[in-house]
Design a protein around this motif. Structure first.
Motif, PDB file in Angstrom:
ATOM      1  N   ARG A 178      17.710 141.241  73.595  1.00  0.00           N
ATOM      2  CA  ARG A 178      17.618 140.552  74.616  1.00  0.00           C
ATOM      3  C   ARG A 178      17.181 139.076  73.374  1.00  0.00           C
ATOM      4  O   ARG A 178      16.157 139.592  72.955  1.00  0.00           O
ATOM      5  CB  ARG A 178      17.017 140.227  75.617  1.00  0.00           C
ATOM      6  N   VAL A 179      17.671 138.425  73.356  1.00  0.00           N
ATOM      7  CA  VAL A 179      17.676 137.374  72.410  1.00  0.00           C
ATOM      8  C   VAL A 179      17.523 136.421  72.781  1.00  0.00           C
ATOM      9  O   VAL A 179      18.442 134.894  73.378  1.00  0.00           O
ATOM     10  CB  VAL A 179      19.137 137.432  70.713  1.00  0.00           C
ATOM     11  N   LEU A 180      16.628 134.888  72.121  1.00  0.00           N
ATOM     12  CA  LEU A 180      15.810 134.094  72.141  1.00  0.00           C
ATOM     13  C   LEU A 180      17.028 132.509  71.058  1.00  0.00           C
ATOM     14  O   LEU A 180      16.376 133.223  70.167  1.00  0.00           O
ATOM     15  CB  LEU A 180      15.372 133.315  72.485  1.00  0.00           C
ATOM     16  N   LEU A 181      18.145 131.706  70.901  1.00  0.00           N
ATOM     17  CA  LEU A 181      17.758 131.492  69.919  1.00  0.00           C
ATOM     18  C   LEU A 181      17.627 129.760  69.839  1.00  0.00           C
ATOM     19  O   LEU A 181      17.579 128.811  71.362  1.00  0.00           O
ATOM     20  CB  LEU A 181      19.511 130.680  70.139  1.00  0.00           C
ATOM     21  N   VAL A 182      16.906 129.574  69.652  1.00  0.00           N
ATOM     22  CA  VAL A 182      16.183 128.206  69.212  1.00  0.00           C
ATOM     23  C   VAL A 182      16.470 127.245  68.240  1.00  0.00           C
ATOM     24  O   VAL A 182      15.760 127.369  66.908  1.00  0.00           O
ATOM     25  CB  VAL A 182      14.546 128.257  69.684  1.00  0.00           C
ATOM     26  N   ASP A 183      17.012 126.376  68.874  1.00  0.00           N
ATOM     27  CA  ASP A 183      17.036 125.264  67.802  1.00  0.00           C
ATOM     28  C   ASP A 183      17.630 123.799  68.581  1.00  0.00           C
ATOM     29  O   ASP A 183      18.956 124.332  69.326  1.00  0.00           O
ATOM     30  CB  ASP A 183      18.875 125.433  66.648  1.00  0.00           C
ATOM     31  N   THR A 224      19.051 130.712  75.402  1.00  0.00           N
ATOM     32  CA  THR A 224      18.916 128.757  74.349  1.00  0.00           C
ATOM     33  C   THR A 224      18.070 128.472  74.304  1.00  0.00           C
ATOM     34  O   THR A 224      17.370 128.493  75.540  1.00  0.00           O
ATOM     35  CB  THR A 224      20.182 128.278  73.976  1.00  0.00           C
ATOM     36  N   ALA A 225      17.778 127.829  73.556  1.00  0.00           N
ATOM     37  CA  ALA A 225      16.513 126.249  73.785  1.00  0.00           C
ATOM     38  C   ALA A 225      16.460 125.768  72.387  1.00  0.00           C
ATOM     39  O   ALA A 225      16.938 125.810  71.751  1.00  0.00           O
ATOM     40  CB  ALA A 225      14.839 126.752  73.824  1.00  0.00           C
ATOM     41  N   GLY A 226      16.032 124.550  73.083  1.00  0.00           N
ATOM     42  CA  GLY A 226      16.601 123.006  71.366  1.00  0.00           C
ATOM     43  C   GLY A 226      15.146 122.856  70.906  1.00  0.00           C
ATOM     44  O   GLY A 226      15.749 122.340  70.343  1.00  0.00           O
ATOM     45  N   ASP A 227      14.434 123.075  71.376  1.00  0.00           N
ATOM     46  CA  ASP A 227      13.260 123.004  71.017  1.00  0.00           C
ATOM     47  C   ASP A 227      12.031 123.943  70.727  1.00  0.00           C
ATOM     48  O   ASP A 227      12.595 125.058  71.925  1.00  0.00           O
ATOM     49  CB  ASP A 227      12.697 121.528  70.563  1.00  0.00           C
ATOM     50  N   GLY A 228      10.563 124.385  69.971  1.00  0.00           N
ATOM     51  CA  GLY A 228       9.897 125.077  70.567  1.00  0.00           C
ATOM     52  C   GLY A 228       9.392 124.813  71.775  1.00  0.00           C
ATOM     53  O   GLY A 228       9.352 126.124  72.679  1.00  0.00           O
ATOM     54  N   ARG A 229       9.127 123.870  72.230  1.00  0.00           N
ATOM     55  CA  ARG A 229       8.392 123.471  73.870  1.00  0.00           C
ATOM     56  C   ARG A 229       9.574 124.639  74.901  1.00  0.00           C
ATOM     57  O   ARG A 229       9.129 125.263  75.230  1.00  0.00           O
ATOM     58  CB  ARG A 229       8.300 122.384  73.459  1.00  0.00           C
ATOM     59  N   GLN A 230      10.300 124.127  74.619  1.00  0.00           N
ATOM     60  CA  GLN A 230      11.726 124.987  75.524  1.00  0.00           C
ATOM     61  C   GLN A 230      11.465 125.857  75.681  1.00  0.00           C
ATOM     62  O   GLN A 230      11.790 127.062  76.342  1.00  0.00           O
ATOM     63  CB  GLN A 230      13.049 124.274  75.197  1.00  0.00           C
ATOM     64  N   ALA A 231      11.250 127.396  74.066  1.00  0.00           N
ATOM     65  CA  ALA A 231      11.303 128.232  73.945  1.00  0.00           C
ATOM     66  C   ALA A 231      10.059 128.782  74.379  1.00  0.00           C
ATOM     67  O   ALA A 231      10.002 129.995  75.273  1.00  0.00           O
ATOM     68  CB  ALA A 231      11.313 128.142  72.445  1.00  0.00           C
ATOM     69  N   MET A 232       9.094 128.325  75.023  1.00  0.00           N
ATOM     70  CA  MET A 232       7.796 128.703  74.775  1.00  0.00           C
ATOM     71  C   MET A 232       7.893 129.247  76.302  1.00  0.00           C
ATOM     72  O   MET A 232       7.804 130.004  76.885  1.00  0.00           O
ATOM     73  CB  MET A 232       6.652 127.826  74.446  1.00  0.00           C
ATOM     74  N   ALA A 233       8.222 127.955  77.087  1.00  0.00           N
ATOM     75  CA  ALA A 233       8.372 128.029  78.279  1.00  0.00           C
ATOM     76  C   ALA A 233       9.878 129.531  78.823  1.00  0.00           C
ATOM     77  O   ALA A 233       9.158 130.278  79.959  1.00  0.00           O
ATOM     78  CB  ALA A 233       9.413 127.144  78.874  1.00  0.00           C
ATOM     79  N   LEU A 234      10.164 129.025  78.508  1.00  0.00           N
ATOM     80  CA  LEU A 234      10.978 130.345  78.286  1.00  0.00           C
ATOM     81  C   LEU A 234      10.646 132.048  77.711  1.00  0.00           C
ATOM     82  O   LEU A 234      10.988 133.045  78.447  1.00  0.00           O
ATOM     83  CB  LEU A 234      12.422 130.921  77.156  1.00  0.00           C
ATOM     84  N   ILE A 235       9.959 131.916  76.708  1.00  0.00           N
ATOM     85  CA  ILE A 235       9.435 133.826  76.588  1.00  0.00           C
ATOM     86  C   ILE A 235       7.870 133.067  77.857  1.00  0.00           C
ATOM     87  O   ILE A 235       7.754 134.866  77.876  1.00  0.00           O
ATOM     88  CB  ILE A 235       8.498 133.498  75.348  1.00  0.00           C
ATOM     89  N   VAL A 292       9.724 117.348  68.711  1.00  0.00           N
ATOM     90  CA  VAL A 292       8.827 117.886  70.356  1.00  0.00           C
ATOM     91  C   VAL A 292       8.065 119.071  69.283  1.00  0.00           C
ATOM     92  O   VAL A 292       6.837 118.842  69.093  1.00  0.00           O
ATOM     93  CB  VAL A 292       9.852 118.343  71.220  1.00  0.00           C
ATOM     94  N   MET A 293       8.415 120.276  68.844  1.00  0.00           N
ATOM     95  CA  MET A 293       7.678 121.177  68.415  1.00  0.00           C
ATOM     96  C   MET A 293       8.522 121.991  67.169  1.00  0.00           C
ATOM     97  O   MET A 293       9.549 122.593  67.359  1.00  0.00           O
ATOM     98  CB  MET A 293       7.436 122.001  69.190  1.00  0.00           C
TER      99      MET A 293
END
Length: 319
Positions: free
Chosen positions: A37-42, A64-75, A91-92
């Motif tokens: 399971r992979v999360l792409l953040v870019d 996928t997430a567009g920035d660090g903040r979105q990524a943290m919410a998914l994580i 953002v982050m």
């Protein structure tokens, strides 16, 4: 319980055994299930969409997430084995996100993927806890290889491995491509283009006719060798791969660096890590007392075992 010693027969790829030295990926691939399971953040939407499709075709589950903040919410909401994280985002940014990810329990492995990275940035990311880094544009197979290994390492951390490693000789990868200083430069070029990451990696270690360490050679060394006489300020490996006729008729020894650092099998892993981080290198040859090359050791593997040993000691894990 210790894993069985393994002999690796790769045809043209010569191998040499040392005690119970193993090819870690092969053993672990047999020992643990593949969770991918992979999360792409870019923040580059088109890039993320294209990369996600390529990874899904290779049986990865991609979010996928567009920035660090979105990524943290998914994580926080889901479980991921690997996060592929861009360095520069709104953002982050990537380094901030990396730091936040490292604070998590059972944090996923992080691969920094950026068009802005330098070697120093990549090493700093590894110091801060990143599993590895790649520069854009990267080949999909290069990324897949790193993702596969990162997923395997995640399995190690979730299910503590049952054998310990404390010396360089115990982490040797002895399945690597040997090349001599008298070989043509075209041979080194061909090895890099085969994308045999475990055999070649990002650096080739050169031996003489007696199998003694003679030097090292990188992709960038070959690119620079071609660019200088052509008066090209910028030349990419992709361009060179499309035009192999640009390669000069030279021997490897005419391009390689002779001042190559190595360690002996009995070198403690903590010392190995310090040398590699200080020198900014990711793969290091292991040699005997006569400088004959036994195999190679990688920074990522060293850090995994050092981190794992400390974590298991802290948690009181018994063998």
């Amino acid at each position: 319980m210790k894993p069985p010693a393994m002999r690796v027969d790769m045809g043209r790829f010569k191998t040499r055994s040392f005690g119970e030295a193993i090819v870690m990926e092969d053993v672990l691939a047999e020992s643990f299930p593949q969770t991918r399971r992979v999360l792409l953040v870019d923040d580059e939407d088109r890039f993320v969409a294209q990369l996600g499709k390529l990874l899904e075709k290779r049986n990865f589950q991609v979010a996928t997430a567009g920035d660090g903040r979105q990524a943290m919410a998914l994580i926080d909401a889901q479980t991921f084995d690997v996060v592929v994280l861009d360095l520069r985002m709104p953002v982050m940014d990537g380094m901030t996100a990396l730091s936040r990810i490292q604070e998590k329990n059972s944090a996923p492995a992080v691969i920094m993927l950026t068009g802005h990275a330098t070697l120093e940035t990549g090493i700093e990311a590894i110091r801060q806890g990143a599993f590895d880094y790649l520069m854009k544009p990267c080949g999909i197979e290069d990324l897949v290889a790193k993702l596969d290994l990162a997923c395997t390492v995640g399995q190690i951390r979730r299910r503590p491995i049952l054998w310990s490693r404390s010396l360089a000789g115990e982490l040797i990868l002895n399945a690597f491509r040997r090349i001599e200083d008298t070989d043509p430069l075209l041979e080194a070029f061909s090895i890099f283009n085969h994308r045999l990451l475990m055999m070649a990696g990002e650096t080739l270690f050169i031996v003489d006719k007696n199998d003694r360490l003679a030097g090292h050679l990188s992709k960038q060394d070959i690119v620079d060798c071609v660019a200088r006489p052509r008066e090209r300020k910028t030349l990419t490996w992709t361009e060179l791969s499309a035009n192999p006729q640009w390669l000069p008729d030279m021997k490897v020894r005419e391009v390689m660096h002779p001042d190559t650092v190595s360690v002996e099998p009995a070198t403690p892993l903590k010392r190995v890590a310090a040398i590699m981080i200080e020198k900014g290198i990711r793969t290091l040859p292991v040699t005997d007392e006569d400088r004959r090359v036994i195999g190679v050791i990688r920074l990522r593997d060293v850090l995994v075992y050092l981190d794992g040993a400390q974590s298991w000691a802290d948690e009181g894990v018994e063998e």
